[in-house]
Design a protein around this motif. Structure first.
Motif, PDB file in Angstrom:
ATOM      1  N   ASN A 119       0.825  -1.207   0.000  1.00  0.00           N
ATOM      2  CA  ASN A 119       0.000   0.000   0.000  1.00  0.00           C
ATOM      3  C   ASN A 119       0.866   1.266   0.000  1.00  0.00           C
ATOM      4  O   ASN A 119       0.837   2.056   0.946  1.00  0.00           O
ATOM      5  N   PRO A 120       1.628   1.508  -1.062  1.00  0.00           N
ATOM      6  CA  PRO A 120       2.576   2.617  -1.083  1.00  0.00           C
ATOM      7  C   PRO A 120       1.946   3.991  -1.259  1.00  0.00           C
ATOM      8  O   PRO A 120       2.627   4.999  -1.092  1.00  0.00           O
ATOM      9  N   LEU A 124       1.167   2.201   5.183  1.00  0.00           N
ATOM     10  CA  LEU A 124       2.397   2.329   5.962  1.00  0.00           C
ATOM     11  C   LEU A 124       3.605   2.621   5.091  1.00  0.00           C
ATOM     12  O   LEU A 124       4.482   3.390   5.475  1.00  0.00           O
ATOM     13  N   ALA A 125       3.651   2.029   3.917  1.00  0.00           N
ATOM     14  CA  ALA A 125       4.802   2.220   3.032  1.00  0.00           C
ATOM     15  C   ALA A 125       4.922   3.672   2.575  1.00  0.00           C
ATOM     16  O   ALA A 125       6.015   4.141   2.255  1.00  0.00           O
ATOM     17  N   SER A 126       3.819   4.402   2.549  1.00  0.00           N
ATOM     18  CA  SER A 126       3.883   5.813   2.144  1.00  0.00           C
ATOM     19  C   SER A 126       4.513   6.676   3.229  1.00  0.00           C
ATOM     20  O   SER A 126       4.991   7.767   2.950  1.00  0.00           O
ATOM     21  N   ARG A 127       4.531   6.208   4.464  1.00  0.00           N
ATOM     22  CA  ARG A 127       5.100   6.979   5.581  1.00  0.00           C
ATOM     23  C   ARG A 127       6.534   6.569   5.912  1.00  0.00           C
ATOM     24  O   ARG A 127       7.127   7.099   6.843  1.00  0.00           O
ATOM     25  N   TRP A 128       7.087   5.606   5.190  1.00  0.00           N
ATOM     26  CA  TRP A 128       8.426   5.081   5.461  1.00  0.00           C
ATOM     27  C   TRP A 128       9.404   5.623   4.432  1.00  0.00           C
ATOM     28  O   TRP A 128       9.165   5.584   3.238  1.00  0.00           O
ATOM     29  N   ASP A 129      10.528   6.151   4.895  1.00  0.00           N
ATOM     30  CA  ASP A 129      11.581   6.640   3.998  1.00  0.00           C
ATOM     31  C   ASP A 129      12.546   5.488   3.760  1.00  0.00           C
ATOM     32  O   ASP A 129      13.282   5.087   4.663  1.00  0.00           O
TER      33      ASP A 129
END
Length: 137
Positions: A119-120, A124-129
């Motif tokens: 789910n980028p 969650l993946a959108s909030r991870w650098d």
């Protein structure tokens, strides 16, 4: 007399009583509990709901509730034994927590989601650098 005719006659005369009237999913007295008790369902996954089990406490229960607010060293022997019984139930009666609820498992599951870039767009993946390997600020 056929079965169908006998059955319809029984229903017309009210031969089954209250038991035959309501369906298996409902109760004869409605869905509400009796007045001192509330209407929540105890669940193992949510053992202490915000709604109390009993709304009206008797004098003994109110006194114990007041004692709980103070120091627990002042409890009587019988009250301490009652709390020991609760501990015994936790150890020997209730099952252990599933492995999926441990912190280690949750951390591994989170890392797996991040590695798969699940789910980028909004997840969650959108909030991870991924370059710095830390959460975005």
């Amino acid at each position: 007399m056929t079965f169908r005719a006998a059955w319809s006659l029984t229903l017309r005369q009210g031969g089954l009583g209250i038991r035959g009237i309501h369906s298996p999913g409902s109760t004869a007295h409605g869905k509400e509990k009796m007045p001192p008790y509330t209407n929540y369902h105890a669940q193992r996954s949510y053992p202490m709901p915000e709604e109390p089990f009993c709304m009206e406490l008797n004098a003994e229960q109110r006194a114990l509730k007041e004692k709980e607010k103070g120091s627990w060293t002042q409890l009587s022997h019988a009250e301490k034994v009652a709390r020991l019984l609760i501990w015994w139930q936790r150890v020997y009666v209730f099952r252990k927590k599933p492995i999926t609820l441990t912190d280690e498992w949750k951390a591994q599951q989170l890392q797996r989601i991040l590695d798969m870039k699940g789910n980028p767009v909004q997840g969650l993946a959108s909030r991870w650098d991924y370059e710095r390997k830390e959460w975005k600020k």
